[in-house]
Design an enzyme around this catalytic site. Structure first.
Site, PDB file in Angstrom:
ATOM      1  N   TYR A 297      12.466   5.669  58.247  1.00  0.00           N
ATOM      2  CA  TYR A 297      13.176   6.023  57.024  1.00  0.00           C
ATOM      3  C   TYR A 297      13.741   7.440  57.106  1.00  0.00           C
ATOM      4  O   TYR A 297      13.172   8.307  57.764  1.00  0.00           O
ATOM      5  CB  TYR A 297      12.236   5.946  55.819  1.00  0.00           C
ATOM      6  CG  TYR A 297      11.532   4.633  55.627  1.00  0.00           C
ATOM      7  CD1 TYR A 297      12.081   3.442  56.085  1.00  0.00           C
ATOM      8  CD2 TYR A 297      10.300   4.574  54.973  1.00  0.00           C
ATOM      9  CE1 TYR A 297      11.436   2.236  55.899  1.00  0.00           C
ATOM     10  CE2 TYR A 297       9.644   3.372  54.778  1.00  0.00           C
ATOM     11  CZ  TYR A 297      10.211   2.206  55.242  1.00  0.00           C
ATOM     12  OH  TYR A 297       9.553   1.011  55.050  1.00  0.00           O
ATOM     13  N   GLU A 371      -7.433   3.596  35.865  1.00  0.00           N
ATOM     14  CA  GLU A 371      -6.406   2.794  35.203  1.00  0.00           C
ATOM     15  C   GLU A 371      -5.787   3.464  33.981  1.00  0.00           C
ATOM     16  O   GLU A 371      -4.789   2.972  33.445  1.00  0.00           O
ATOM     17  CB  GLU A 371      -6.979   1.433  34.837  1.00  0.00           C
ATOM     18  CG  GLU A 371      -7.252   0.580  36.077  1.00  0.00           C
ATOM     19  CD  GLU A 371      -7.927  -0.745  35.766  1.00  0.00           C
ATOM     20  OE1 GLU A 371      -7.588  -1.746  36.417  1.00  0.00           O
ATOM     21  OE2 GLU A 371      -8.806  -0.773  34.867  1.00  0.00           O
TER      22      GLU A 371
END
Length: 395
Positions: A297, A371
């Site tokens: 990349y 979370e």
């Protein structure tokens, strides 16, 4: 009224958690994302957002506002890693040898959460939001195939944004970097060939192991002696193979490595120096050196103005004390760089750690995000998109 909003927020957070755990349980690799794409498509259908497949398993969904305006691209990667998960969470991976060890389940859940929030507010903004769910970030790269398949055409996005999990930062925080932030990636494979001989008679052959060791030593000196100490660059040899018996000098030795750079000029110069080093040192010693490169990349470069837009959006969500301006780039890679080559934008870090200093790093079989990051990521994406569409940025 305040109590109702609290209940709504809690319900939304619970939905995000359930969605993330559902995605976490079915990690899939590369472009083979049938179950994951099914979950994403189902969520978009429930929101009434039209979507299509792009480059196989990639998904593009377009949300229209009240009228003409800018188009903003929001991206999440969907693929997992070939890692055996450790832990006994009920939502752990159901596929042996696969795991969402880089948090792409978090990215996807946040983007779907943003799609839900923006759908609720579609009457309050002009322009469009292009939601991109990308395959294969961890492997061959899904961004470029999606671009080649027409993702950025009709409408062409004016700005692009993405987030990435960062377990080194506590949940409830965000980090933003201006300018070059992720490295360009190149891989190289080298072979040194020569005459084999008995180990007791090295003068009758070409010691390709000794020649290869000299090459490796010289390669390790390239960055430190040819690149400015103020410029980040990394060259590492991770694999070396030669011979099969202690008393035989082989005819062939092989080694492989990686090169990470932030400036294209440095990338080109170092690749040329690697080639000369691998070829010239063995030649002096009577052997033959060969090198082949695999281009990875490009460097990921944030637009400074849009990085500032993300900073303001994140500060509006979290408060200034929970948003950091990052000054050091990462030598990791991400193919969101292909989007930023074509569209100004910003890739920012979402804190997923507990803040206790015991969080496993990305790609670890023990990686487990806090979370609470889910609602943060969702809200920052939403505010960023709305700010951009409202014109809180001038080219």
């Amino acid at each position: 009224m305040e109590q109702k909003n609290c209940r709504e927020e809690n319900f939304f957070f619970d939905e995000l958690v359930a969605l993330r755990r559902k995605l976490h349980a079915c990690p899939e690799l590369d472009f083979d994302l049938k179950e994951t794409a099914g979950i994403v498509g189902g969520e978009l259908d429930s929101l009434g957002i039209p979507w299509r497949f792009v480059a196989g398993s990639g998904i593009a969904a377009l949300l229209e506002g009240t009228g003409p305006g800018r188009t903003v691209l929001l991206r999440a990667d969907m693929d997992a890693l070939p890692v055996e998960e450790e832990g006994d969470d009920p939502w752990r991976s159901k596929f042996p040898g696969r795991m969402h060890a880089c948090g792409h389940d978090v990215h996807t859940a946040c983007l779907l959460g943003a799609a839900g929030r923006l759908t609720e507010q579609r009457g309050n903004f002009a322009g469009r939001v292009l939601f991109v769910f990308q395959p294969a970030e961890e492997t061959s790269g899904g961004a470029l195939p999606m671009i080649r398949d027409g993702l950025l055409e009709e409408p062409a996005p004016d700005g692009a944004f993405a987030l990435h999990c960062d377990p080194s930062r506590p949940a409830g925080t965000v980090g933003v970097h201006r300018g070059a932030f992720r490295a360009a990636s190149d891989m190289f494979d080298c072979v040194v060939r020569g005459r084999g001989t008995h180990g007791a008679e090295p003068h009758r052959g070409d010691d390709v192991i000794a020649a290869s060791c000299r090459v490796v030593t010289a390669l390790h000196e390239l960055v430190g002696r040819t690149v400015s100490p103020a410029e980040p660059a990394v060259l590492s040899i991770g694999s070396f193979h030669g011979g099969s018996a202690r008393n035989v000098l082989p005819e062939r030795a092989e080694f492989s490595g990686i090169l990470r750079t932030l400036r294209e000029e440095t990338r080109i110069a170092l690749k040329a120096k690697i080639r000369r080093t691998v070829m010239n040192i063995p030649d002096v010693l009577g052997a033959v050196g060969e090198v082949s490169f695999t281009e990875g990349y490009p460097a990921l470069v944030n637009d400074p103005g849009l990085a500032d837009l993300v900073l303001r959006a994140a500060e509006g969500v979290l408060g200034k004390e929970n948003v950091a301006v990052l000054t050091e780039p990462s030598m990791g890679v991400d193919d969101f760089s292909y989007f930023l080559q074509r569209i100004p934008g910003c890739y920012f870090m979402l804190g997923t750690g507990t803040g206790k200093g015991e969080d496993a790093p990305l790609h670890s079989p023990r990686f487990r995000p806090d979370e609470r990051c889910l609602s943060v990521g969702t809200d920052v994406l939403v505010r960023t998109a709305l700010s951009f569409l409202a014109g809180d940025y001038q080219k």
